[in-house]
Design an enzyme around this catalytic site. Structure first.
Site: not given
Length: 419
Positions: A60, A97, A102, A120, A190, A202
């Site tokens: 970005r 990302l 995703h 994942k 997160r 996570d």
């Protein structure tokens, strides 16, 4: 001392891998985002892969992307994700990302006919996963490859562990994965609900996957899910820790404990080894030495894998068998004993992959090997590949924990696919 030498040699080679010459038809991978995980997940592993070149990066912030490219020796910097995807010299993209991005960028990459290695969890929820992995883009002739990057599944240690599991006879399985507090502050992405935050999105991705692999099937239902939310003042739609329990079709129970901020003793952060523990039902052992004396020999097997997420550093598989000789009539124990075997698996032992890889290959390096094999139509990824339906079921299990915990599912992307 004998065990220390292989440990040092293996981890030295992991840190300083060989750098073979690149092949003429090497796969050119572009990175979406100047992420902290990419050096471990693809940049480092690509150094030892003759068929992979990390060719481009986009972020970005263009200045950040340029700094990142210089740091990691990446030749091309694109000003946007879309520009990278549209680059005809790029064969595949790696998408690390935030979870909430995703779905959109995986679809855009597939539409541009790029292969995709997708971190994942694959998407924010099962609805997105179903839409992504069942997209018409993946059923067209010569469709690109889409792989959810569950790197731990690709290491020989995972297969070695599962070889000791009798799916139908598993009574219970427990997966633990934690991180000491202070590593990830409550302001970390997160814990941002809007982009797919929460510990179950996570660490929970790993623990739910291992429970599914242990039972060899999908759970019937989530029986219990108890979250510990992030502290007040932060996004309390996000879980910082989660304890959950599922029932599987054979009647067995799978549980997990995950914590992204494990408290320790006073100011000392807590720590628990990542592990999976599996207990089997009692089975009868054919023992001719018992004769016709009204005795029977039964055994209960327990299997534990330590450090299933980063096994190249160190891991161990414990196979514990508890034996009982008892009276057939009243089941009174007459003799008991236990045996314990320890195993490690840094290289492949199965016939299909014997000789592939090195002891110093990380889970990510094994994953990259199989990703390239699948794209180039060579080798065998049987038994370790994460196919699309697997990824959909994975997100369904994660969703079931959030529903049982009374927490909202992570939000669905507003991006609309047009094929």
């Amino acid at each position: 001392m004998a065990s220390i030498i292989p440990f040092v040699c293996r981890n030295w080679a992991l840190a300083y891998p060989e750098k073979p010459a690149k092949s003429q038809d090497a796969l050119r991978i572009g990175l979406l985002g100047a992420s902290t995980i990419a050096p471990l997940a693809v940049i480092g592993p690509a150094k030892s892969h003759p068929d992979v070149i990390i060719a481009a990066v986009a972020a970005r912030d263009e200045k950040r992307a340029a700094t990142y490219a210089k740091q990691h020796g990446i030749p091309i910097v694109h000003v946007s994700y879309q520009e990278l995807i549209d680059d005809p010299s790029i064969d595949a993209v790696y998408i690390p990302l935030p979870n909430g991005l995703h779905y959109e960028w995986a679809l855009k990459a597939l539409k541009a006919r790029k292969h995709v290695l997708l971190e994942k969890p694959s998407t924010n929820n099962a609805s997105e996963a179903s839409s992504l992995f069942r997209s018409p883009l993946l059923s067209q002739p010569n469709a690109p490859i889409l792989l959810e990057a569950f790197h731990a599944r690709f290491h020989p240690a995972c297969s070695a562990f599962l070889s000791h599991i009798d799916h139908q006879n598993v009574v219970s399985a427990h997966a633990t994965l934690t991180c000491p507090r202070y590593v990830f502050p409550e302001t970390d992405i997160r814990f941002d609900y809007d982009i797919g935050g929460g510990v179950t999105m996570d660490m929970g991705a790993y623990t739910t996957l291992f429970l599914r692999l242990i039972f060899g099937t999908e759970p019937d239902e989530c029986l219990e899910a108890v979250p510990r939310l992030v502290p007040k003042g932060f996004d309390q739609r996000c879980d910082q820790a989660m304890t959950a329990k599922w029932q599987f079709p054979n009647g067995g129970i799978g549980t997990m404990y995950i914590d992204l901020s494990l408290h320790g003793l006073g100011p000392i952060p807590g720590f628990r080894w990542p592990r999976c523990e599996v207990e089997h039902r009692e089975t009868v052992v054919q023992d001719e030495s018992l004769g016709e004396g009204g005795k029977e020999h039964v055994m209960v097997k327990r299997v534990v894998i330590w450090n299933m997420v980063m096994p190249v550093v160190w891991h161990r598989i414990d196979i514990i068998e508890h034996h009982i000789i008892r009276s057939s009539s009243d089941k009174k124990p007459l003799k008991t004993w236990s045996t314990t075997e320890y195993q490690k698996a840094y290289t492949w032992q199965d016939e299909a992959r014997t000789g592939q890889g090195r002891e110093s290959w990380s889970t990510y390096r094994h994953q990259l090997e199989q990703f390239v094999h699948r794209i180039k139509g060579r080798g065998s990824s049987s038994g370790i590949w994460m196919d699309g339906e697997d990824s959909v079921k994975q997100m369904e299990m994660i969703d079931s924990a959030y529903k049982k915990a009374g927490l909202p599912l992570r939000p669905t992307s507003s991006y609309q696919e047009t094929v």
